[in-house]
Write a protein that holds these residues in place. Structure first.
Motif, mmCIF file in Angstrom:
data_model
loop_
_atom_site.group_PDB
_atom_site.id
_atom_site.type_symbol
_atom_site.label_atom_id
_atom_site.label_comp_id
_atom_site.label_asym_id
_atom_site.label_seq_id
_atom_site.Cartn_x
_atom_site.Cartn_y
_atom_site.Cartn_z
ATOM 1 N N GLN A 135 72.547 7.702 64.433
ATOM 2 C CA GLN A 135 73.955 7.450 64.101
ATOM 3 C C GLN A 135 74.538 6.373 65.015
ATOM 4 O O GLN A 135 75.254 5.488 64.562
ATOM 5 C CB GLN A 135 74.779 8.731 64.238
ATOM 6 C CG GLN A 135 74.537 9.741 63.156
ATOM 7 C CD GLN A 135 75.343 11.008 63.373
ATOM 8 O OE1 GLN A 135 76.280 11.040 64.174
ATOM 9 N NE2 GLN A 135 74.982 12.071 62.675
ATOM 10 N N ALA A 136 74.228 6.461 66.297
ATOM 11 C CA ALA A 136 74.744 5.471 67.245
ATOM 12 C C ALA A 136 74.212 4.082 66.923
ATOM 13 O O ALA A 136 74.947 3.093 66.972
ATOM 14 C CB ALA A 136 74.380 5.868 68.673
ATOM 15 N N VAL A 137 72.940 3.985 66.552
ATOM 16 C CA VAL A 137 72.346 2.691 66.206
ATOM 17 C C VAL A 137 73.026 2.106 64.965
ATOM 18 O O VAL A 137 73.145 0.900 64.829
ATOM 19 C CB VAL A 137 70.820 2.825 65.995
ATOM 20 C CG1 VAL A 137 70.222 1.583 65.391
ATOM 21 C CG2 VAL A 137 70.153 3.137 67.324
ATOM 22 N N ARG A 138 73.496 2.979 64.068
ATOM 23 C CA ARG A 138 74.217 2.515 62.876
ATOM 24 C C ARG A 138 75.666 2.143 63.199
ATOM 25 O O ARG A 138 76.430 1.791 62.314
ATOM 26 C CB ARG A 138 74.180 3.588 61.788
ATOM 27 C CG ARG A 138 72.827 3.757 61.149
ATOM 28 C CD ARG A 138 72.909 4.596 59.884
ATOM 29 N NE ARG A 138 73.557 5.881 60.078
ATOM 30 C CZ ARG A 138 72.924 7.030 60.335
ATOM 31 N NH1 ARG A 138 71.609 7.040 60.437
ATOM 32 N NH2 ARG A 138 73.587 8.145 60.481
ATOM 33 N N GLY A 139 76.056 2.252 64.461
ATOM 34 C CA GLY A 139 77.397 1.834 64.859
ATOM 35 C C GLY A 139 78.406 2.955 64.989
ATOM 36 O O GLY A 139 79.583 2.711 65.204
ATOM 37 N N GLU A 140 77.974 4.203 64.876
ATOM 38 C CA GLU A 140 78.870 5.353 64.969
ATOM 39 C C GLU A 140 78.823 5.919 66.391
ATOM 40 O O GLU A 140 78.020 6.788 66.690
ATOM 41 C CB GLU A 140 78.454 6.427 63.964
ATOM 42 C CG GLU A 140 78.403 5.943 62.536
ATOM 43 C CD GLU A 140 77.779 6.962 61.607
ATOM 44 O OE1 GLU A 140 77.930 8.182 61.844
ATOM 45 O OE2 GLU A 140 77.116 6.535 60.646
ATOM 46 N N SER A 141 79.690 5.430 67.275
ATOM 47 C CA SER A 141 79.694 5.933 68.647
ATOM 48 C C SER A 141 80.357 7.312 68.699
ATOM 49 O O SER A 141 81.101 7.692 67.805
ATOM 50 C CB SER A 141 80.408 4.950 69.569
ATOM 51 O OG SER A 141 81.708 4.704 69.109
ATOM 52 N N PHE A 142 80.067 8.084 69.758
ATOM 53 C CA PHE A 142 80.627 9.421 69.904
ATOM 54 C C PHE A 142 80.701 9.808 71.364
ATOM 55 O O PHE A 142 80.104 9.164 72.225
ATOM 56 C CB PHE A 142 79.815 10.445 69.098
ATOM 57 C CG PHE A 142 78.360 10.515 69.477
ATOM 58 C CD1 PHE A 142 77.922 11.402 70.442
ATOM 59 C CD2 PHE A 142 77.428 9.690 68.861
ATOM 60 C CE1 PHE A 142 76.584 11.468 70.783
ATOM 61 C CE2 PHE A 142 76.092 9.759 69.190
ATOM 62 C CZ PHE A 142 75.665 10.648 70.164
ATOM 63 N N LEU A 143 81.471 10.868 71.633
ATOM 64 C CA LEU A 143 81.608 11.398 72.980
ATOM 65 C C LEU A 143 80.827 12.697 73.088
ATOM 66 O O LEU A 143 80.873 13.532 72.187
ATOM 67 C CB LEU A 143 83.075 11.681 73.310
ATOM 68 C CG LEU A 143 84.017 10.484 73.385
ATOM 69 C CD1 LEU A 143 85.446 10.968 73.564
ATOM 70 C CD2 LEU A 143 83.630 9.589 74.545
ATOM 71 N N ILE A 144 80.143 12.876 74.209
ATOM 72 C CA ILE A 144 79.496 14.152 74.501
ATOM 73 C C ILE A 144 80.448 14.935 75.390
ATOM 74 O O ILE A 144 80.969 14.402 76.383
ATOM 75 C CB ILE A 144 78.145 13.948 75.216
ATOM 76 C CG1 ILE A 144 77.177 13.200 74.297
ATOM 77 C CG2 ILE A 144 77.561 15.296 75.638
ATOM 78 C CD1 ILE A 144 75.849 12.867 74.954
ATOM 79 N N THR A 145 80.683 16.183 75.004
ATOM 80 C CA THR A 145 81.605 17.015 75.775
ATOM 81 C C THR A 145 80.870 18.181 76.416
ATOM 82 O O THR A 145 79.833 18.628 75.936
ATOM 83 C CB THR A 145 82.727 17.569 74.873
ATOM 84 O OG1 THR A 145 82.148 18.392 73.856
ATOM 85 C CG2 THR A 145 83.527 16.457 74.232
ATOM 86 N N ARG A 146 81.423 18.650 77.532
ATOM 87 C CA ARG A 146 80.934 19.864 78.201
ATOM 88 C C ARG A 146 82.166 20.709 78.483
ATOM 89 O O ARG A 146 83.120 20.229 79.104
ATOM 90 C CB ARG A 146 80.215 19.529 79.496
ATOM 91 C CG ARG A 146 79.650 20.769 80.178
ATOM 92 C CD ARG A 146 79.006 20.476 81.505
ATOM 93 N NE ARG A 146 77.853 19.585 81.329
ATOM 94 C CZ ARG A 146 77.449 18.728 82.256
ATOM 95 N NH1 ARG A 146 78.081 18.617 83.397
ATOM 96 N NH2 ARG A 146 76.405 17.969 82.026
#
Length: 80
Positions: free
Chosen positions: A19-30
């Motif tokens: 997904q990230a390679v397709r341009g969909e960045s995201f946040l990882i949460t803890r």
């Protein structure tokens, strides 16, 4: 931006990288707090053709494509 819990990242790492390679960045949460932002490296975003249906309309099948050829049927099953 989409937020994903770290436990979900552990379970789905490969699909999230895609997904990230397709341009969909995201946040990882803890514990509900953002800790890491994931995004593709510049130039790594995939611009490839979609796999499903990418050759649509490029060729055709004859009308009798799925009909059984008697000669070949005899070779497999013998004479009836």
């Amino acid at each position: 931006m989409k937020e994903i819990d770290i436990d979900e990242v552990r379970a789905n790492l490969f699909s999230l990288v895609d997904q990230a390679v397709r341009g969909e960045s995201f946040l990882i949460t803890r514990d509900g707090k953002p800790v890491v932002k994931i995004e593709a490296v510049a130039g790594a975003i995939s611009r490839s053709l979609p796999r499903l249906g990418f050759m649509a309309g490029q060729f055709t099948f004859p009308e009798d494509f799925d009909e059984i050829d008697e000669q070949i049927e005899k070779l497999f099953y013998g004479e009836k």
